[in-house]
Design an enzyme around this catalytic site. Structure first.
Site, PDB file in Angstrom:
ATOM      1  N   GLY A  52       8.500  14.228 -13.769  1.00 19.40           N
ATOM      2  CA  GLY A  52       7.791  15.384 -14.942  1.00 19.40           C
ATOM      3  C   GLY A  52       8.473  16.247 -16.229  1.00 19.40           C
ATOM      4  N   GLU A 104      11.514  12.505  -8.326  1.00 23.25           N
ATOM      5  CA  GLU A 104      10.427  11.097  -8.938  1.00 23.25           C
ATOM      6  C   GLU A 104       9.894  10.648 -10.037  1.00 23.25           C
ATOM      7  OE1 GLU A 104       7.295  12.259  -6.879  1.00 23.25           O
ATOM      8  OE2 GLU A 104       7.806  12.077  -4.684  1.00 23.25           O
ATOM      9  N   PRO A 105      11.258  11.089 -10.555  1.00 25.26           N
ATOM     10  CA  PRO A 105      10.797  10.673 -12.316  1.00 25.26           C
ATOM     11  C   PRO A 105      10.778   9.119 -12.809  1.00 25.26           C
ATOM     12  CG  PRO A 105      13.764  10.536 -11.465  1.00 25.26           C
ATOM     13  CD  PRO A 105      12.561  11.004 -10.753  1.00 25.26           C
ATOM     14  N   GLY A 106       9.956   9.012 -14.215  1.00 26.44           N
ATOM     15  CA  GLY A 106       8.947   7.750 -13.887  1.00 26.44           C
ATOM     16  C   GLY A 106       8.972   8.334 -15.509  1.00 26.44           C
ATOM     17  N   ARG A 119      -2.931   5.471 -24.196  1.00 22.59           N
ATOM     18  CA  ARG A 119      -2.318   6.787 -24.493  1.00 22.59           C
ATOM     19  C   ARG A 119      -2.728   7.644 -25.742  1.00 22.59           C
ATOM     20  NH1 ARG A 119       2.029   8.719 -24.880  1.00 22.59           N
ATOM     21  NH2 ARG A 119       2.168  10.251 -22.153  1.00 22.59           N
ATOM     22  N   TYR A 139      -4.889  10.974 -23.379  1.00 26.62           N
ATOM     23  CA  TYR A 139      -4.082  12.166 -23.733  1.00 26.62           C
ATOM     24  C   TYR A 139      -4.084  12.422 -25.056  1.00 26.62           C
ATOM     25  CZ  TYR A 139      -2.664  10.021 -19.886  1.00 26.62           C
ATOM     26  OH  TYR A 139      -2.978   8.587 -18.070  1.00 26.62           O
ATOM     27  N   CYS A 190     -13.691  -2.036 -30.329  1.00 23.85           N
ATOM     28  CA  CYS A 190     -15.112  -1.560 -31.167  1.00 23.85           C
ATOM     29  C   CYS A 190     -15.249   0.055 -30.552  1.00 23.85           C
ATOM     30  CB  CYS A 190     -16.338  -2.779 -30.859  1.00 23.85           C
ATOM     31  SG  CYS A 190     -16.051  -4.660 -31.623  1.00 23.85           S
ATOM     32  N   GLU A 191     -14.361   0.626 -30.957  1.00 24.04           N
ATOM     33  CA  GLU A 191     -14.470   1.829 -30.721  1.00 24.04           C
ATOM     34  C   GLU A 191     -14.215   2.489 -31.537  1.00 24.04           C
ATOM     35  OE1 GLU A 191     -14.253   3.249 -26.930  1.00 24.04           O
ATOM     36  OE2 GLU A 191     -14.607   1.960 -25.520  1.00 24.04           O
ATOM     37  N   TYR A 233       3.857   4.499 -18.696  1.00 24.09           N
ATOM     38  CA  TYR A 233       2.481   4.357 -18.796  1.00 24.09           C
ATOM     39  C   TYR A 233       1.975   3.252 -19.537  1.00 24.09           C
ATOM     40  CZ  TYR A 233       3.853   8.125 -15.652  1.00 24.09           C
ATOM     41  OH  TYR A 233       4.675   8.931 -14.410  1.00 24.09           O
TER      42      TYR A 233
END
Ligand code: LLP
Length: 420
Positions: free
Chosen positions: A240, A276-278, A315, A319, A344-345, A373
């Site tokens: 996190g 648990e670093p990502g 992302r 977000y 197409c959005e 991610y």
């Protein structure tokens, strides 16, 4: 610090010009730097080193590419996994079983059995029901499963709502206030060896205070559990920690600050700590390289239409995430543009009213902070084949996921007899 630098007008990843990769592989393409990943692993290790034998279990979900995992396995990291697929990937990349923790709110019996048979360090359970299921699976196999509970500390993480996980209303973990009862029930079940506590309150945290609050609650719980006769030897503090991505914002706390805070809180616990670093390991070790298809006039700002889209990097759409966008060969000067993809959005927008290097059709641009991610969350929406991935190491580079032709996507489907 990363290894994507503009030197003498040439943007390189380590020793390799990005234009060379674009010319050979085409765009869009993800490019990862080995040196950056290894450096981040070392920085994290150094920050946590004063603690006895910490386990750094890289969150595979951030970037599960086999070459990335092999790099991190060599750097000595373990793996935090959330599916049977991630388990197989971690082991295939050479991550030893005793460095694997299995997180996730919905592990199936089949996933539990596979991990148990092939070995792991700890299951982080998230409900009584999951403990009962794992007990049955382990007993049927004649095995004992090492477990901890992920507790929900009811702490506001102060990050984007979609990546906050430690509030009471979130689906994650068991409520910390009633954890003792869950531990007692689990300890009484056959086939489970209760050994740990786990917590993870969210991602891209830019303030240590919520983490500290959560860890203090975990410390109190460990004391309570031990007082009740449970042998708690492991504390998994999750991932996190946020990373710098927007130069206009203050830098998040460093791994050193994080490590010092953890030491202050957890030094007396007498437990092995797991992390648990990502994002911290891979986020700034990757960029998305893309080419400008055309510049289209807009009412307020021109649209810079690039050949990457929301399916490649979702992302910003999901977000409102901010990714730096730069020219690979700046021509000088700046422009203000809406940077969009071809999907197409209207949500296929990477940046609105962004000031960036002036570019023209045909120019290469890069999106920074695209190692975590990013490829991991890509899809083939609009029948756009998955973006290829390249790993750089010094002056050498390799395609570590090739671009699949659309024919290969079609071949993976079946048209029933009655339609042929
Ligand atoms: N441990 C657990 C149990 C997790 O759920 C996560 C991330 C991590 C560790 C790693 O967190 P990190 O150190 O990377 O912050 N897709 C979102 C992020 C989702 C994070 C999910 N869980 C994004 O693109 O921002």
């Amino acid at each position: 610090m990363d290894h994507f630098q503009l030197i003498d007008g040439v943007m390189r990843c380590e020793g390799v010009p990005l234009a060379e990769i674009a010319a050979e592989v085409g765009t869009p393409v993800y490019v990862y730097s080995t040196a950056t990943m290894v450096r981040h692993a070392e920085v994290m290790r150094a920050a946590l080193a004063p603690m006895p034998d910490p386990l750094i279990a890289y969150a595979v979900k951030a970037n599960p590419n086999g070459a990335v995992l092999a790099t991190l396995a060599r750097a000595g990291l373990g793996a935090d996994i959330v599916s049977g697929g991630e388990y197989v990937r971690a082991r295939t990349a050479g991550i030893p079983a005793d460095k694997i923790v299995f997180s996730g709110v919905g592990k199936t019996e089949a996933e539990m059995a596979e991990a148990l048979k092939n070995g792991l360090y700890q299951f982080n359970l998230e409900s009584d029901g999951e403990a009962e299921t794992l007990s049955a699976v382990a007993t049927a196999l004649g095995m004992t499963a090492p477990v901890g509970f992920r507790v929900n500390p009811d702490v506001e993480a102060g990050t984007h709502a979609k990546i906050s996980t430690g509030g009471a209303e979130n689906k994650f973990g068991i409520p910390i206030d009633t954890a003792l009862a869950a531990y007692r029930r689990a300890a009484a079940l056959p086939g489970l060896a209760v050994q740990g506590v786990a917590v993870h309150i969210g991602s891209q945290l830019t303030n240590l205070a919520p983490l500290e609050a959560a860890f203090r609650k975990v410390g109190a719980l460990i004391e309570q559990l031990r007082g009740a006769g449970l042998d708690i030897a492991v504390a998994d503090l999750g991932g996190g920690l946020g990373i710098p991505h927007n130069p206009a914002l203050p830098d998040p706390p460093s791994p050193e600050d994080y490590g010092a805070m953890v030491r202050r809180i957890a030094a007396g616990w007498g437990a092995r700590l797991v992390f648990e670093p990502g994002r911290l390991i891979v986020g700034n070790a990757g960029i998305l390289l893309s080419r400008v298809i055309r510049v289209k006039p807009g009412i307020t700002h021109p649209f810079l239409i690039v050949d990457a889209a929301m399916n490649d990097l979702m992302r910003p759409a999901l977000y409102d995430a901010w990714h730096a966008i730069e020219a690979v060969a700046p021509r000088g000067g700046k422009m203000i543009a809406n940077v969009v993809g071809p999907v197409c959005e209207s949500g296929d927008t990477f940046a609105t009213a962004r000031e960036l290097d002036a570019v023209q059709a045909g120019d290469l641009v890069l999106f920074r902070t695209a190692g975590a991610y990013s490829a991991a969350m890509s899809s083939t929406y609009n029948s756009r084949p998955l973006t290829p991935e390249v790993l750089v190491d010094g002056d050498r580079w390799a395609v570590v996921r090739p671009r699949l032709a659309v024919e290969e996507l079609i071949r993976a489907e079946n048209v029933p007899d009655w339609l042929i």
